[in-house]
Design an enzyme around this catalytic site. Structure first.
Site, mmCIF file in Angstrom:
data_model
loop_
_atom_site.group_PDB
_atom_site.id
_atom_site.type_symbol
_atom_site.label_atom_id
_atom_site.label_comp_id
_atom_site.label_asym_id
_atom_site.label_seq_id
_atom_site.Cartn_x
_atom_site.Cartn_y
_atom_site.Cartn_z
ATOM 1 C CE LYS A 198 -84.391 67.088 20.665
ATOM 2 N NZ LYS A 198 -84.035 67.794 19.432
ATOM 3 C CG ASP A 257 -78.553 71.926 14.119
ATOM 4 O OD1 ASP A 257 -77.930 71.769 13.053
ATOM 5 O OD2 ASP A 257 -78.740 71.021 14.937
#
Length: 794
Positions: free
Chosen positions: A539, A631
């Site tokens: 990522k 989140d």
């Protein structure tokens, strides 16, 4: 009268030839009448070559007959898994291990018997080291074992080795002293697996947590067969209902479960045949292990420095080379009570050893109770929320001391004319970690005592001297610091196997960021392959707004988090402006992709909901820091090849002190529209309940197959109007409860879900999800309560 040696030689060769033939053709077997000698470095080796049995040097001219992994580790040492004589080592000369003709296994030290198996048989016997690491004495006629090392473990059990009510694991004394230590793993009389600290003076159980009931810890006392087993794939099961799966569950790995010297029980997996990696551990907070620092000592833990033992004010170390001996007072506790006072140790708890306990007490009354008791060393004063009163504990022994991070306060009893006069501040461990920036801000409070001019002079002198030392250290650091790109240390000691990659390594592993597999608000994810052929997800975070120190602080949190329902992070890159995470690759991608593609059946759906709940409960309540995800959404829930869920991107969430639930400060709103709790919108205090709300929205989306944002939902009149998902589901559930019509529930369930659903599971999951999305955060359950609720099917 005496035959020449040349004439005796054929007779000697004939007498010993059967043993030599057996040893040369089958080095894994020892026959009757044979011995292994310490001087000859004789060994038995399993047929697969993984394990070796023989004499192993454990000290200077000190040997134990042991079993170990044949391949040495990167540091050159072998990993021992069993010892016959750990507390009585033998000499490096004239020591031997023998299988006598009558069937007894005997270990002798220069002719003196040190250890024996107490076995006897008239049948032909052989001692064989199996591929499993088990040393077995077999009766060849009956093809049955007379004795086996698996029945007498030391500090380790191997896969397929049954742990029973008659066996016990005992830790080593230290990493270099293999004699019996202070910690034991055993089945208690109530049929429950426990960890025990046991010294000559003190014995106390610390796992499971002694202050909670057995059933609250998820254990059962009803199965008295008492056995446990770690299988070769990494799954552990016990008759007390304690089970776990290692983070690297699967085949083709050597594993061991070891009770370590620090009192923690861990499963290790062998990586590349040369290094061990922790794939599970029983206790995530090292300082809660009893006896870890000895008496009159305080345990603190930080990832950078690990566990530290510090003597309390007025106490000194008993043994500087072994801190487990604890500390002893530098003053005399006897004397009139007027000669003593107290210093406050905020958030510090000393578990156990209460001479008196008062449910309703003032601080003055609690202190007087201690002053009037000559054996009292401290008091613990805490507020009980249930009763609404303060509780007083009078401590006669200061043991198991650590920062609890709650409303516990300890007041240490000290002489007024000695230590108390020189100690003018209290110990504090307060820290606030914000979800917005993850910068750890330490706020310390001090209790000032009256001081005369001399003390003030000494205080200012100490401060000035300290400032000079700090400035000298900073100056020395910067003139000797090498550029980060040239450092030879590529591994950061954040966690076992947690690596700091260079940007060049990332570019090579990702084939120059060739294959994109996902993207989101935080960054873009690419597929990559590490040099050891592990497939990984890389990522690449958006351009960094953090400094390297802040990013490394977040990485230290990631490295300490280990749970089967949380994505495993292999490492990171913090080089220049690049901020990159490297974590395990999940074959089935995100939950969002599977929901849109209708790839899941009902069983998958329920297991995903349950697994995500367990992962979030661990983040909120069990790991070393209290972590908010902030989140939670289907895009951040990944599925492996078997559709087991793992929560991702928790490493980018920010930290809070456990217990800090109000007045949280945030520089910006976090989360994704549709999954955000009302607290974000109305600027209310942010707690773990924001993740609970998001989890509830994810579950509703899974069940209904509809987005939590505005959507077109059919009502009873088959008109199309825009309603919120929560209101629509709540209305359907309410109508179903009033009319007892299952059709209302069926209208909620996504018709594209494959497979039959279980009515009890569906109703329970709907009930839990609707509780999670209550507008009032106090009406929502905690994630641990969600886990318990999902275990119950009405």
């Amino acid at each position: 009268m005496y035959l020449p040696f040349v004439l005796l030689l054929p007779l000697i060769t004939l007498y010993y030839s059967p043993q030599v033939a057996i040893a040369s053709s089958s080095p894994s077997v020892l026959t009757q009448g044979s011995s292994l000698f310490v001087e000859k470095n004789d060994h038995l080796v399993s047929l697969n070559g993984v394990f070796t049995a023989g004499f192993h040097e454990t000290g200077q001219n000190a040997y134990c007959f042991a079993i170990w992994f044949s391949e040495p580790m990167l540091d050159g040492n072998h990993t021992l898994v069993w010892m016959a004589n750990r507390d009585k080592p033998v000499n490096g000369k004239q020591s031997k291990f023998s299988l006598l003709k009558r069937g007894n296994l005997v270990l002798k030290d220069a002719g003196q018997r040190i250890w024996k198996s107490d076995t006897q048989s008239n049948s032909p016997l052989q001692l064989k080291l199996l591929d499993s690491g088990n040393l077995v004495l077999t009766q060849l006629d009956e093809n049955s074992s007379l004795w086996q090392s698996f029945s007498f473990p030391t500090d380790t059990i191997l896969p397929t080795q049954v742990f029973t009510k008659d066996t016990v694991l005992i830790s080593s004394r230290s990493s270099t002293n293999f004699s019996s230590g202070f910690y034991k793993l055993y089945f208690d009389n109530d049929n429950v697996l426990r960890l025990l600290y046991s010294s000559n003076e003190i014995t106390s159980v610390y796992w499971t947590k002694p202050y909670i009931l057995t059933w609250e810890a998820g254990r059962s006392t009803y199965n008295n067969t008492r056995f446990a087993l770690l299988d070769s794939k990494g799954r552990f099961q016990s008759t007390d209902d304690f089970t776990f799966t290692t983070t690297d569950y699967g085949d083709a790995l050597q594993r061991r479960l070891t009770l370590d010297v620090d009192g923690n029980i861990r499963v290790y997996s062998l990586i590349n045949k040369r290094s061990w990696r922790v794939s599970w551990q029983g206790i995530s907070t090292p300082c809660t292990i009893h006896g870890i620092c000895g008496p009159n000592s305080l345990c603190t833990y930080s990832f950078e420095k690990g566990r530290r033992c510090t003597c309390l004010p007025g106490y000194k170390s008993k043994n500087h080379s072994d801190l487990s001996f604890g500390c002893e007072p530098t003053f005399d506790l006897s004397g009139h009570h007027e000669n003593f006072g107290f210093i406050k140790l905020p958030h510090v708890e000393f578990y156990g050893f209460d001479s008196t306990y008062s449910q309703r007490s003032t601080l003055r009354e609690c202190k007087n109770a201690c002053l009037n008791n000559s054996n009292c060393k401290a008091i613990q004063f805490t507020f009980d929320k249930e009763s609404g009163f303060f509780q007083c504990y009078v401590k006669t022994l200061l043991f198991n001391g650590y920062f609890r991070g709650t409303i516990f306060n300890t007041y240490l009893k000290l002489p007024r004319n000695g230590v108390l006069m020189s100690y003018n501040h209290s110990i504090s461990n307060e820290s606030r970690l914000y979800c917005s920036s993850s910068i750890i801000q330490m706020k310390r409070t001090y209790e000032k005592a009256t001081a005369n001019g001399s003390l003030k002079f000494m205080l200012w002198f100490s401060i000035i001297l300290g400032v000079i030392e700090v400035m000298s250290f900073v100056f020395f650091y910067y003139i000797t610091k090498q550029p980060s790109g040239k450092t030879t240390q590529t591994y950061l000691a954040i966690a076992t196997g947690f690596k700091r990659f260079t940007y060049a390594e990332i570019v090579k592993a990702s084939h120059k960021f060739k294959e994109e597999i996902g993207r989101g608000g935080g960054g873009i994810v690419y597929k990559g392959i590490l040099p050891d052929n592990r497939v990984v997800a890389i990522k690449r975070l958006h351009e960094a707004i953090q400094g390297e120190a802040e990013f490394l602080a977040e990485m230290s949190t990631i490295g300490r988090i280990n749970h089967k329902n949380l994505i495993e992070t292999y490492g990171y890159c913090a080089e220049g402006k690049h901020r990159i995470l490297v974590y395990e690759y999940m074959e089935n991608g995100s939950l969002a992709r599977n929901l849109s593609g209708n790839q899941l059946d009902w069983k998958n759906m329920f297991e995903i909901a349950f697994g995500v709940a367990k992962g979030l409960a661990y983040l909120h309540e069990e790991c070393l820091e209290w972590v908010l995800h902030c989140d939670v959404k289907p895009q951040n829930i990944l599925l492996d090849a078997n559709y087991n869920p793992k929560v991702a991107d928790f490493g980018l969430s920010k930290l809070f002190d456990q217990g800090v639930t109000e007045n949280s400060i945030f520089s910006r709103i976090r989360g994704t529209r549709g999954y955000m709790a009302p607290e974000w919108v109305f600027n209310l205090p942010i707690t773990s309940k924001v993740d609970v709300y998001s989890y509830g929205m994810v579950v509703l989306e899974m069940i209904a197959g509809r987005s939590p944002t505005y959507d077109q939902l059919p009502d009873d009149n088959e008109r199309l109007e825009q309603k919120r998902l929560v209101s629509w589901v709540r209305e359907k559930v309410h109508r179903a409860s009033e009319s007892l019509e299952e059709t209302q529930i069926m209208e909620i369930l996504n018709p594209m879900i494959r497979g039959e659903y279980e009515k009890g599971q569906l109703n329970n999951l709907l009930k839990v999800a609707l509780q999670c999305v209550e507008e009032d955060k106090d009406a929502r359950p905690t994630m641990s309560e969600v886990v318990k609720a999902l275990l119950y099917i009405p």
